[in-house]
Design an enzyme around this catalytic site. Structure first.
Site, PDB file in Angstrom:
ATOM      1  CB  SER B 146      -1.571  -0.289  -7.929  1.00  0.00           C
ATOM      2  OG  SER B 146      -0.931   0.942  -7.718  1.00  0.00           O
ATOM      3  NE  ARG B 215       8.035   1.181   0.357  1.00  0.00           N
ATOM      4  CZ  ARG B 215       7.179   0.471  -0.351  1.00  0.00           C
ATOM      5  NH1 ARG B 215       6.809   0.879  -1.549  1.00  0.00           N
ATOM      6  NH2 ARG B 215       6.701  -0.658   0.108  1.00  0.00           N
ATOM      7  CG  ASP B 314      -6.666   4.802  -3.800  1.00  0.00           C
ATOM      8  OD1 ASP B 314      -5.763   5.656  -3.742  1.00  0.00           O
ATOM      9  OD2 ASP B 314      -6.602   3.780  -4.522  1.00  0.00           O
ATOM     10  CG  HIS B 347      -3.296   2.801  -3.866  1.00  0.00           C
ATOM     11  ND1 HIS B 347      -4.122   2.703  -4.967  1.00  0.00           N
ATOM     12  CD2 HIS B 347      -2.105   2.273  -4.232  1.00  0.00           C
ATOM     13  CE1 HIS B 347      -3.436   2.142  -5.957  1.00  0.00           C
ATOM     14  NE2 HIS B 347      -2.225   1.873  -5.549  1.00  0.00           N
ATOM     15  CG  ASP B 348      -0.657  -0.150   0.286  1.00  0.00           C
ATOM     16  OD1 ASP B 348      -0.508  -0.159  -0.951  1.00  0.00           O
ATOM     17  OD2 ASP B 348       0.295  -0.036   1.085  1.00  0.00           O
TER      18      ASP B 348
END
Lengths: 369, 369
Positions: B146, B215, B314, B347-348
């Site tokens: 990332s 967040r 992503d 993405h994670d």
């Protein structure tokens, strides 16, 4: 500039799906073209969350509407042939009764005492305007864009036989968790703004920061990364356009683009009304009409023909959801045209990619009798 | 539980790319495995925005790290063979000097007087820890995930010859406008929180609302709509889990999932440090090293072999960007494995889809001499 809005008083009490009722409520609407004596050439447009009933210029209000290029003589919605109606959603502050309206029981604005709003209520209010107000018992075509596409599904589920053909634009049969998450965060930004005051803001104390964040998040999800790569890339603002010396002030064009959108939206939309319409979008679910199954719910909608349009770059209402609508309406017996576009503009393509939407919608309406 | 962190004092003054310098700064790091006498078996991992140097359990701190399943004897990063180092980014508050650190010149925290941070500074600080601190002049492998993937590109551009092989995970050669827009909005949510106080918050007045929104927006963009359709669908919370009677309180599981993430993050990450690292991610651009051209910038990176991994779901660092990195490193002469995964986690995925990432990374490292 005049005001082209007309108003239809809703039945009173107007009973809401989730409980509660409204007294003396109304919806605003505008029209274009001429209703045929047989009242069989009417098209009703149900809108997304924020637009008003002013979809296009007309004699009373010549300013361009939000779907200006689509409505008029010879345009996709050809007003030489069709009588086009656009109803402002119940719960929206563009002339219809909403959380900012005066509650006749108290003489003060409803604010959070407005009853819980559902898209079924939006659909029922529009239905009353069309039938009781304009005397149109069967629409030649019902059109719904974005949130309005869900309201349109509700309209057809609740009023069988009232719609001959249907155009479904960039919408979904139910809210998926990604869309719920985005909207939840938009609502949270508004509700956490200290100036929201639990819905009791006034002109001096307005949740502008929360509305700004909500709007920017909306714009981010309404457009597409692909479009922005071509449009903004990594272009910087000129130094005199930047806001101060902080490393966190706006520096990239995309940042000032979002700020411009937020500024134009702020104070133009009532924050509480935004919250109500946003939550109504989360709640809508065709599966409620099909024993928990979307396809069985869609099977209860009967129209002769349907056009379902979606965009591959839409992240808020992904193309698979339009495909589901197309399949469901087809399985229920409609002749369905499914148009999957590759417009780069994402969910907002219907407002921008006029060429492709005109072709699809004009072509479809040209075929129906 | 002990603290496995070690600290490397940076050169003083430590000059920052965008101007300004730090005095008496340091970075925190942790290690696993044993450095070979020839110092040729070292792997450096550069992290995403929020993780610490605690990538995995070790003797001093047996709690699981953020990439626990990947690092250890027989794991993808096999500590029987490799000496693995993870450096906490300069500017992060997990042990490295950051905006919350004491400025030795004033005896008070830097806050917004911290100099502008770039990922080049993050790279240079890690380079000092590896070379001056650990005496490793050439890494067997440099890994970046990332944001850390961008820091790794900076590392190789600024320190030619210091890296033998490279693993690039879910990253990009430059920030695209969608990612900039998301991060800009995250920063705005923090900066608009009245408790941010222009960076002068303290324990009693903390920008918790802004950090919560930031967040949640992060989590929304780190995951994928596809995963959430399967995981949350439209599942409601039990009535006793809902927060009050407001129609805008949490009702769907996806909403409480986001809230849980926000609560675990809040007060765990310094808001000013978050702002600095976030903006550093916007600024990074390989094209700066290639006369405005990404491919020419990548052409200046010379490694023997590279593994580039990306995920089709992503939305923050789209797969095309990893493809660009793979092509650029290949054109520069590296043997490149490009692995495009369809993991649903977005993405994670590198933190969740351990099976596929282990296979790709373990396989690559197993091949290098």
């Amino acid at each position: 500039m005049g005001d082209a809005r007309r108003y239809h008083p809703l039945s009173s009490p107007f009973r809401m799906k989730r409980g509660g009722e409204l007294h003396g409520a109304r919806v605003a609407y505008e029209t274009w073209g001429t209703l045929a004596p047989a009242r069989d050439n009417a098209i009703l447009i149900l809108t997304g969350l924020s637009p008003s009933a002013h979809a296009a210029a007309n004699a009373e209000d010549p300013t361009p509407g939000w779907w200006e290029a689509m409505i008029g003589p010879g345009r996709a919605f050809d007003t030489d042939r069709f009588f086009v109606v656009c109803v402002n959603s119940l719960g929206s502050d563009k002339g219809s009764t909403c959380a900012a309206s005066i509650d006749p029981a108290t003489g003060t604005p409803y604010r959070l005492t407005f009853p819980e709003l559902s898209l079924e209520d939006v659909a029922n209010a529009a239905y009353e305007a069309v039938t009781d107000g304009l005397g149109i018992m069967r629409l030649a075509c019902l059109v719904g864009c974005s949130m309005g596409g869900m309201s349109a599904l509700a309209y057809m589920l609740l009023h069988p036989g009232s719609v001959r053909t249907h155009i479904s634009v960039d919408t979904a049969p139910q809210a998926q968790p990604f869309a719920i998450a985005i909207r939840s965060l938009q609502r949270e930004a508004i509700r956490l703004d200290p100036h929201w005051h639990g819905g009791q803001y006034d002109g001096d104390e307005w949740p502008e920061h929360g509305m700004s964040i909500a709007r920017k998040l909306g714009v981010i999800t309404y457009r597409s990364a692909m479009e922005w790569n071509g449009r903004f890339a990594r272009i910087r603002l000129d130094s005199d356009e930047r806001d101060g010396s902080s490393p966190f002030g706006f520096e990239f064009q995309v940042e000032s683009y979002l700020e411009g959108h937020a500024r134009r939206f702020n104070r133009q939309f009532d924050p509480n009304s935004y919250l109500y319409l946003s939550r109504a979008s989360d709640w809508f679910d065709v599966a409620e009409y099909g024993d928990g199954d979307v396809m069985r719910g869609l099977a209860r909608i009967h129209v002769d023909e349907a056009l379902v349009i979606g965009v591959s770059t839409d992240i808020l209402f992904p193309l698979e959801q339009q495909e589901t609508i197309a399949k469901g309406l087809g399985a229920a017996g409609a002749r369905v045209d499914f148009v999957a576009l590759d417009s780069p503009q994402g969910h907002d393509a219907f407002l921008v990619d006029i060429e492709n939407y005109s072709r699809a919608i004009g072509g479809f309406l040209g075929k129906i009798r």
